[in-house]
Design a protein around this motif. Structure first.
Motif, PDB file in Angstrom:
ATOM      1  N   THR A  69       0.854  -1.188   0.000  1.00  0.00           N
ATOM      2  CA  THR A  69       0.000   0.000   0.000  1.00  0.00           C
ATOM      3  C   THR A  69       0.890   1.238   0.000  1.00  0.00           C
ATOM      4  O   THR A  69       1.965   1.244   0.607  1.00  0.00           O
ATOM      5  CB  THR A  69      -0.922   0.029   1.229  1.00  0.00           C
ATOM      6  OG1 THR A  69      -0.127  -0.009   2.420  1.00  0.00           O
ATOM      7  CG2 THR A  69      -1.886  -1.135   1.212  1.00  0.00           C
ATOM      8  N   VAL A  70       0.428   2.262  -0.669  1.00  0.00           N
ATOM      9  CA  VAL A  70       1.166   3.524  -0.757  1.00  0.00           C
ATOM     10  C   VAL A  70       0.430   4.577   0.056  1.00  0.00           C
ATOM     11  O   VAL A  70      -0.753   4.826  -0.153  1.00  0.00           O
ATOM     12  CB  VAL A  70       1.288   3.991  -2.220  1.00  0.00           C
ATOM     13  CG1 VAL A  70       2.038   5.318  -2.288  1.00  0.00           C
ATOM     14  CG2 VAL A  70       2.009   2.940  -3.048  1.00  0.00           C
ATOM     15  N   SER A  71       1.146   5.160   1.015  1.00  0.00           N
ATOM     16  CA  SER A  71       0.565   6.234   1.830  1.00  0.00           C
ATOM     17  C   SER A  71       1.411   7.495   1.676  1.00  0.00           C
ATOM     18  O   SER A  71       2.610   7.424   1.418  1.00  0.00           O
ATOM     19  CB  SER A  71       0.503   5.819   3.300  1.00  0.00           C
ATOM     20  OG  SER A  71       1.795   5.514   3.790  1.00  0.00           O
ATOM     21  N   LYS A  72       0.798   8.645   1.842  1.00  0.00           N
ATOM     22  CA  LYS A  72       1.478   9.928   1.707  1.00  0.00           C
ATOM     23  C   LYS A  72       1.564  10.617   3.063  1.00  0.00           C
ATOM     24  O   LYS A  72       0.601  10.619   3.824  1.00  0.00           O
ATOM     25  CB  LYS A  72       0.745  10.827   0.706  1.00  0.00           C
ATOM     26  CG  LYS A  72       0.777  10.309  -0.716  1.00  0.00           C
ATOM     27  CD  LYS A  72       0.078  11.271  -1.660  1.00  0.00           C
ATOM     28  CE  LYS A  72       0.138  10.753  -3.099  1.00  0.00           C
ATOM     29  NZ  LYS A  72      -0.544  11.684  -4.045  1.00  0.00           N
ATOM     30  N   THR A  73       2.729  11.159   3.346  1.00  0.00           N
ATOM     31  CA  THR A  73       2.916  11.929   4.572  1.00  0.00           C
ATOM     32  C   THR A  73       3.464  13.301   4.212  1.00  0.00           C
ATOM     33  O   THR A  73       4.190  13.458   3.219  1.00  0.00           O
ATOM     34  CB  THR A  73       3.899  11.234   5.534  1.00  0.00           C
ATOM     35  OG1 THR A  73       5.166  11.071   4.881  1.00  0.00           O
ATOM     36  CG2 THR A  73       3.373   9.880   5.967  1.00  0.00           C
ATOM     37  N   THR A  74       3.130  14.296   5.008  1.00  0.00           N
ATOM     38  CA  THR A  74       3.585  15.662   4.772  1.00  0.00           C
ATOM     39  C   THR A  74       4.535  16.068   5.885  1.00  0.00           C
ATOM     40  O   THR A  74       4.181  16.030   7.063  1.00  0.00           O
ATOM     41  CB  THR A  74       2.394  16.638   4.723  1.00  0.00           C
ATOM     42  OG1 THR A  74       1.502  16.223   3.686  1.00  0.00           O
ATOM     43  CG2 THR A  74       2.866  18.050   4.432  1.00  0.00           C
ATOM     44  N   ASN A  75       5.754  16.415   5.512  1.00  0.00           N
ATOM     45  CA  ASN A  75       6.756  16.854   6.479  1.00  0.00           C
ATOM     46  C   ASN A  75       6.942  18.365   6.393  1.00  0.00           C
ATOM     47  O   ASN A  75       6.904  18.954   5.316  1.00  0.00           O
ATOM     48  CB  ASN A  75       8.108  16.183   6.207  1.00  0.00           C
ATOM     49  CG  ASN A  75       8.044  14.685   6.411  1.00  0.00           C
ATOM     50  OD1 ASN A  75       7.231  14.198   7.179  1.00  0.00           O
ATOM     51  ND2 ASN A  75       8.897  13.951   5.706  1.00  0.00           N
ATOM     52  N   LYS A  76       7.149  18.989   7.536  1.00  0.00           N
ATOM     53  CA  LYS A  76       7.421  20.415   7.597  1.00  0.00           C
ATOM     54  C   LYS A  76       8.935  20.617   7.527  1.00  0.00           C
ATOM     55  O   LYS A  76       9.652  20.250   8.455  1.00  0.00           O
ATOM     56  CB  LYS A  76       6.874  21.025   8.894  1.00  0.00           C
ATOM     57  CG  LYS A  76       5.363  20.869   9.077  1.00  0.00           C
ATOM     58  CD  LYS A  76       4.592  21.772   8.124  1.00  0.00           C
ATOM     59  CE  LYS A  76       3.095  21.672   8.404  1.00  0.00           C
ATOM     60  NZ  LYS A  76       2.317  22.549   7.521  1.00  0.00           N
ATOM     61  N   ALA A  77       9.420  21.129   6.410  1.00  0.00           N
ATOM     62  CA  ALA A  77      10.853  21.339   6.234  1.00  0.00           C
ATOM     63  C   ALA A  77      11.191  22.811   6.453  1.00  0.00           C
ATOM     64  O   ALA A  77      10.473  23.693   5.990  1.00  0.00           O
ATOM     65  CB  ALA A  77      11.294  20.925   4.838  1.00  0.00           C
ATOM     66  N   VAL A  78      12.295  23.071   7.155  1.00  0.00           N
ATOM     67  CA  VAL A  78      12.739  24.435   7.423  1.00  0.00           C
ATOM     68  C   VAL A  78      14.023  24.700   6.642  1.00  0.00           C
ATOM     69  O   VAL A  78      15.012  23.989   6.802  1.00  0.00           O
ATOM     70  CB  VAL A  78      12.979  24.665   8.933  1.00  0.00           C
ATOM     71  CG1 VAL A  78      13.505  26.076   9.173  1.00  0.00           C
ATOM     72  CG2 VAL A  78      11.700  24.434   9.713  1.00  0.00           C
ATOM     73  N   ASN A  79      13.975  25.695   5.759  1.00  0.00           N
ATOM     74  CA  ASN A  79      15.157  26.095   5.003  1.00  0.00           C
ATOM     75  C   ASN A  79      15.799  27.280   5.708  1.00  0.00           C
ATOM     76  O   ASN A  79      15.284  28.396   5.657  1.00  0.00           O
ATOM     77  CB  ASN A  79      14.771  26.473   3.567  1.00  0.00           C
ATOM     78  CG  ASN A  79      14.284  25.272   2.785  1.00  0.00           C
ATOM     79  OD1 ASN A  79      14.694  24.153   3.063  1.00  0.00           O
ATOM     80  ND2 ASN A  79      13.416  25.486   1.826  1.00  0.00           N
ATOM     81  N   ALA A  80      16.894  27.045   6.392  1.00  0.00           N
ATOM     82  CA  ALA A  80      17.551  28.093   7.177  1.00  0.00           C
ATOM     83  C   ALA A  80      18.587  28.824   6.321  1.00  0.00           C
ATOM     84  O   ALA A  80      18.997  28.357   5.270  1.00  0.00           O
ATOM     85  CB  ALA A  80      18.205  27.488   8.410  1.00  0.00           C
ATOM     86  N   THR A  81      19.008  29.990   6.813  1.00  0.00           N
ATOM     87  CA  THR A  81      20.004  30.808   6.125  1.00  0.00           C
ATOM     88  C   THR A  81      21.217  30.985   7.023  1.00  0.00           C
ATOM     89  O   THR A  81      21.080  31.334   8.193  1.00  0.00           O
ATOM     90  CB  THR A  81      19.417  32.180   5.760  1.00  0.00           C
ATOM     91  OG1 THR A  81      18.276  31.997   4.918  1.00  0.00           O
ATOM     92  CG2 THR A  81      20.448  33.027   5.028  1.00  0.00           C
ATOM     93  N   ASP A  82      22.396  30.716   6.482  1.00  0.00           N
ATOM     94  CA  ASP A  82      23.654  30.888   7.202  1.00  0.00           C
ATOM     95  C   ASP A  82      24.446  32.015   6.533  1.00  0.00           C
ATOM     96  O   ASP A  82      24.771  31.932   5.350  1.00  0.00           O
ATOM     97  CB  ASP A  82      24.475  29.598   7.185  1.00  0.00           C
ATOM     98  CG  ASP A  82      23.710  28.424   7.796  1.00  0.00           C
ATOM     99  OD1 ASP A  82      22.979  28.653   8.776  1.00  0.00           O
ATOM    100  OD2 ASP A  82      23.846  27.297   7.282  1.00  0.00           O
ATOM    101  N   VAL A  83      24.723  33.074   7.298  1.00  0.00           N
ATOM    102  CA  VAL A  83      25.407  34.251   6.770  1.00  0.00           C
ATOM    103  C   VAL A  83      26.827  34.303   7.325  1.00  0.00           C
ATOM    104  O   VAL A  83      27.027  34.352   8.545  1.00  0.00           O
ATOM    105  CB  VAL A  83      24.650  35.546   7.135  1.00  0.00           C
ATOM    106  CG1 VAL A  83      25.384  36.765   6.585  1.00  0.00           C
ATOM    107  CG2 VAL A  83      23.220  35.493   6.611  1.00  0.00           C
ATOM    108  N   PHE A  84      27.820  34.300   6.424  1.00  0.00           N
ATOM    109  CA  PHE A  84      29.221  34.430   6.807  1.00  0.00           C
ATOM    110  C   PHE A  84      29.667  35.867   6.534  1.00  0.00           C
ATOM    111  O   PHE A  84      29.471  36.382   5.429  1.00  0.00           O
ATOM    112  CB  PHE A  84      30.087  33.450   6.023  1.00  0.00           C
ATOM    113  CG  PHE A  84      29.895  32.010   6.420  1.00  0.00           C
ATOM    114  CD1 PHE A  84      30.773  31.408   7.313  1.00  0.00           C
ATOM    115  CD2 PHE A  84      28.834  31.262   5.930  1.00  0.00           C
ATOM    116  CE1 PHE A  84      30.591  30.088   7.709  1.00  0.00           C
ATOM    117  CE2 PHE A  84      28.643  29.949   6.312  1.00  0.00           C
ATOM    118  CZ  PHE A  84      29.527  29.362   7.209  1.00  0.00           C
TER     119      PHE A  84
END
Length: 342
Positions: A69-84
């Motif tokens: 069986t195929v099930s779908k899940t939704t993940n909350k992804a956070v794209n962070a910013t790294d400043v040098f």
């Protein structure tokens, strides 16, 4: 009904090996049926036995094809910013020919401090790493979300002592930046990495400047901020004692007169181009809150993205239970028949 809609086949052995094995089992089931129909009078196996054994082979074929069986899940992804933030602290950064916002006649390093302070304001929720470079480069502040730590670092920036100066080498931070950015990319592959390099663009070292293009692969964007003026000014002596000023000016060894240091926008633009980045001059009426930096600060804010992923769950165990039941029945009937024949 929902299970039937999501039902699929995902052979554990792969479609090639699994398909071949399932095909062989189907041929075996067909052979059992044909043999039972043609030889029915010459064997003691009745139609129930024929059906049972054919079903066992067909169930094995289904198990090989691995119904799932195929099930779908939704993940909350956070794209962070790294400043040098990399700041030039060579002696020429003490020349007071710079401007920033409503300030004029300040040192180039003071303009760099103000720019670093503003960067922490226009990149909310970002993480920062701070690096200073002169005769050598050092990471003064590892990657941190602590804005106060960045402000304290900028406030404490000072030009390197004149006695330790060996000429300005704009490529001094290259190796250090390459290392820390690679480490950041390895640890946080989904983060956006930005570089802000603040300098007057003066290259007085004996060696030819290396290209900044080696940083391009590890960066999402780069900004070279120029501080100072084309007119330039005399370079004050820097003391070896922190917090104290030295008297006099740095002299030009060729003339014996105080040397004049000027901002080199051509070199700074070339450095930005090598990183496929942007050049921006810091002057009176101009800050990092405007121009390309302001646009980037909106584009590279922390974002939250919904990522939909599919999960495949094998459903072999119901077939395995039916197969086990048929095997037990077959074994029980075989034992019963064997005892009767003795």
């Amino acid at each position: 009904m929902n299970i039937l809609k999501s039902l699929t086949f995902e052979p554990a052995l792969g479609w090639v090996a699994g398909g071949l094995l399932a095909g062989l089992l189907l041929l075996l089931a067909l052979a059992l049926v044909i043999h039972g129909l043609h030889k029915g009078r010459d064997t003691d196996a009745d139609r129930w036995a024929l059906t049972r054994r054919t079903a066992m082979v067909l169930i094995l074929a289904l198990m090989v094809l691995t119904p799932s069986t195929v099930s779908k899940t939704t993940n909350k992804a956070v794209n962070a910013t790294d400043v040098f933030i990399a700041v030039d602290v060579t002696g020429s950064m003490a020349v007071k020919d710079a401007g920033y916002g409503d300030q004029e006649g300040i040192s180039r390093l003071e303009a760099a401090r103000a720019a670093a302070h503003d960067l922490t304001r226009i990149y909310p929720d970002a993480s920062f790493s701070a690096l200073s470079f002169g005769a050598s480069a050092s990471v003064d502040l590892p990657l941190t979300p602590d804005v106060r730590a960045v402000d304290n670092w900028a406030r404490g920036l000072a030009t390197e002592p004149t006695s330790r100066s060996a000429g300005s080498s704009l490529d001094a931070p290259l190796d250090r930046l390459s290392l820390v950015m690679k480490q950041t990319r390895d640890r946080h592959p989904d983060d956006r990495i930005l570089l802000y390099l603040i300098s007057d663009g003066e290259q007085t070292g004996p060696d030819e400047r290396r290209s900044f293009s080696v940083l391009r692969e590890g960066l999402d964007d780069a900004f070279v901020l120029g501080t100072g003026s084309a007119k330039g000014g005399m370079v004050p002596m820097s003391s070896d004692v922190a917090g104290s000023d030295a008297d006099g000016w740095v002299t030009d060894p060729k003339t014996g007169q105080p040397g004049i240091s000027s901002m080199d926008p051509k070199t700074l633009k070339a450095m930005a181009d090598e990183m496929s980045g942007h050049y921006q001059a810091l002057a009176k009426g101009a800050t990092v809150r405007e121009g390309a930096t302001a646009t980037a600060s909106k584009r590279y804010r922390v974002t939250r993205v919904d990522q939909v992923r599919q999960h495949v769950t094998p459903l072999v165990w119901p077939l395995a239970l039916v197969e086990l039941a048929l095997i037990l029945i077959e074994a029980g009937l075989w034992v019963h028949t064997s005892r009767r024949l003795l």
